[in-house]
Design an enzyme around this catalytic site. Structure first.
Site, short mmCIF file in Angstrom:
data_model
loop_
_atom_site.label_atom_id
_atom_site.label_comp_id
_atom_site.label_asym_id
_atom_site.label_seq_id
_atom_site.Cartn_x
_atom_site.Cartn_y
_atom_site.Cartn_z
N GLY A 11 6.50 -6.95 -6.32
CA GLY A 11 6.39 -6.68 -4.89
C GLY A 11 7.66 -6.12 -4.27
N SER A 12 8.48 -5.40 -5.06
CA SER A 12 9.72 -4.86 -4.47
C SER A 12 9.40 -3.74 -3.48
CB SER A 12 10.69 -4.38 -5.55
OG SER A 12 10.24 -3.22 -6.18
N ASN A 13 8.34 -2.99 -3.71
CA ASN A 13 7.95 -1.97 -2.72
C ASN A 13 7.49 -2.61 -1.42
OD1 ASN A 13 7.99 1.00 -3.56
ND2 ASN A 13 7.32 -0.03 -5.42
N LYS A 71 -5.31 -3.76 -10.17
CA LYS A 71 -6.79 -3.75 -10.22
C LYS A 71 -7.32 -2.57 -9.42
CE LYS A 71 -7.15 -7.64 -12.38
NZ LYS A 71 -7.86 -7.82 -13.65
N ILE A 87 -9.59 -0.88 -6.66
CA ILE A 87 -10.09 -1.32 -5.35
C ILE A 87 -11.60 -1.12 -5.30
CG2 ILE A 87 -9.96 -0.84 -2.86
CD1 ILE A 87 -7.50 -2.14 -4.04
N ASN A 134 -1.35 4.20 -1.95
CA ASN A 134 -0.74 3.69 -3.19
C ASN A 134 0.56 4.44 -3.44
OD1 ASN A 134 -0.57 2.27 -5.70
ND2 ASN A 134 -1.26 4.13 -6.75
N HIS A 168 2.92 5.74 -6.67
CA HIS A 168 2.86 5.97 -8.12
C HIS A 168 4.22 6.47 -8.60
CE1 HIS A 168 0.85 6.85 -11.91
NE2 HIS A 168 1.55 7.96 -11.95
N ASP A 187 -5.26 7.43 -9.11
CA ASP A 187 -4.13 8.32 -8.79
C ASP A 187 -4.58 9.71 -8.34
OD1 ASP A 187 -2.46 6.23 -9.66
OD2 ASP A 187 -2.58 6.95 -11.73
N GLU A 197 11.27 5.07 -4.63
CA GLU A 197 10.02 4.49 -4.10
C GLU A 197 10.30 3.65 -2.86
OE1 GLU A 197 7.38 2.50 -6.90
OE2 GLU A 197 8.31 3.59 -8.55
C1 GRF Z 1 6.06 0.64 -8.92
O1 GRF Z 1 6.72 1.36 -9.89
C2 GRF Z 1 4.91 1.45 -8.36
O2 GRF Z 1 5.13 2.82 -8.40
C3 GRF Z 1 3.77 1.10 -9.26
O3 GRF Z 1 3.98 -0.25 -9.61
C4 GRF Z 1 5.36 -0.58 -9.46
C5 GRF Z 1 5.42 -1.74 -8.55
O4 GRF Z 1 6.68 -2.31 -8.45
N1 GRF Z 1 2.50 1.36 -8.63
P1 GRF Z 1 6.91 -3.46 -7.38
O5 GRF Z 1 5.92 -4.57 -7.66
O6 GRF Z 1 6.73 -2.87 -6.02
O7 GRF Z 1 8.32 -3.93 -7.62
#
Ligand code: GRF
Length: 200
Positions: free
Chosen positions: A14-16, A93, A95, A109, A111, A152, A181
């Site tokens: 969940g870093s994003n 998963k 959607i 999303n 990617h 994607d 990202e």
């Molecule tokens: C990221 O590299 C994103 O591009 C992909 O999954 C990864 C998720 O990383 N869809 P995080 O859980 O947000 O750290």
């Protein structure tokens, strides 16, 4: 446009998601985190949600007899928290059709490559970066796109590019891409919030 209320779906770190929450807290993104849903009870994303005081749910296919019921439960949870945009953040998963129909063009999303290259089924995590390195690409990066029923595949909303160097490994490349990202996702969301990007 109404203030963005984001529903996150995340399977692991969940870093994003955190980068988006941090951008909101810093005043760089005009949005509210509404709810976090994970299919994985051990996902660090759920811990992050708790620390941030965001409602968090573990919703797994193991709890339901059919995929349709799972889809409906995820939809009900998003609606209950007045979500108006859904951000997949490392959600492993597919959607379901009910969520996709209700949030048409409003499921996003991120990617870790420059789509339309290096996307599709099985293209996730290190497989993406391995493929980029194997193909001898001079650049890679990340893409935020609208989610449709194909992997994607939906409309591309934004990209950031990183150079691929001769000495790059899967680890160094994935790290460089992940840093981008964390900038790209909040940037794209802010463009949606201020009307620069239209989803319909
Ligand atoms: C990221 O590299 C994103 O591009 C992909 O999954 C990864 C998720 O990383 N869809 P995080 O859980 O947000 O750290």
């Amino acid at each position: 446009m109404k203030k963005l209320r984001i529903g996150f779906l995340a399977s692991h770190n969940g870093s994003n998601m955190q980068a988006i929450i941090d951008a909101i807290k810093k005043g760089e993104l005009d949005a509210e985190p509404a709810v976090v849903i994970s299919n994985n009870s051990n996902a660090y994303a759920l811990e992050r949600a708790k620390k941030e005081g965001i409602p968090a749910y573990h919703i797994s296919s193991k709890h339901f007899e059919t995929e349709e019921q799972l889809d409906q439960e995820i939809l009900n949870t998003l609606i209950k928290h007045n979500v108006n945009i859904v951000c997949l953040a490392g959600y492993m998963k597919k959607i379901g059709p009910k969520v996709l129909a209700h949030f048409k063009n409003r499921v996003l999303n991120i990617h870790p490559a420059l789509l339309p290259k290096f996307g599709g089924k099985g293209m996730f995590g290190r497989y993406v970066h391995e493929a980029v390195l194997k193909a001898g690409e001079k650049q890679s990066g990340c893409t935020v796109h609208i989610v449709d029923e194909h992997y994607d595949h939906g409309k591309i909303l934004g990209q950031r590019v990183v150079p691929v160097l001769a000495e790059d490994t899967v680890e160094t490349l994935s790290q460089k891409v992940l840093e981008e990202e964390h900038k790209l996702y909040p940037e794209v969301l802010q463009k949606i919030a201020n009307g620069e990007i239209e989803l319909d």
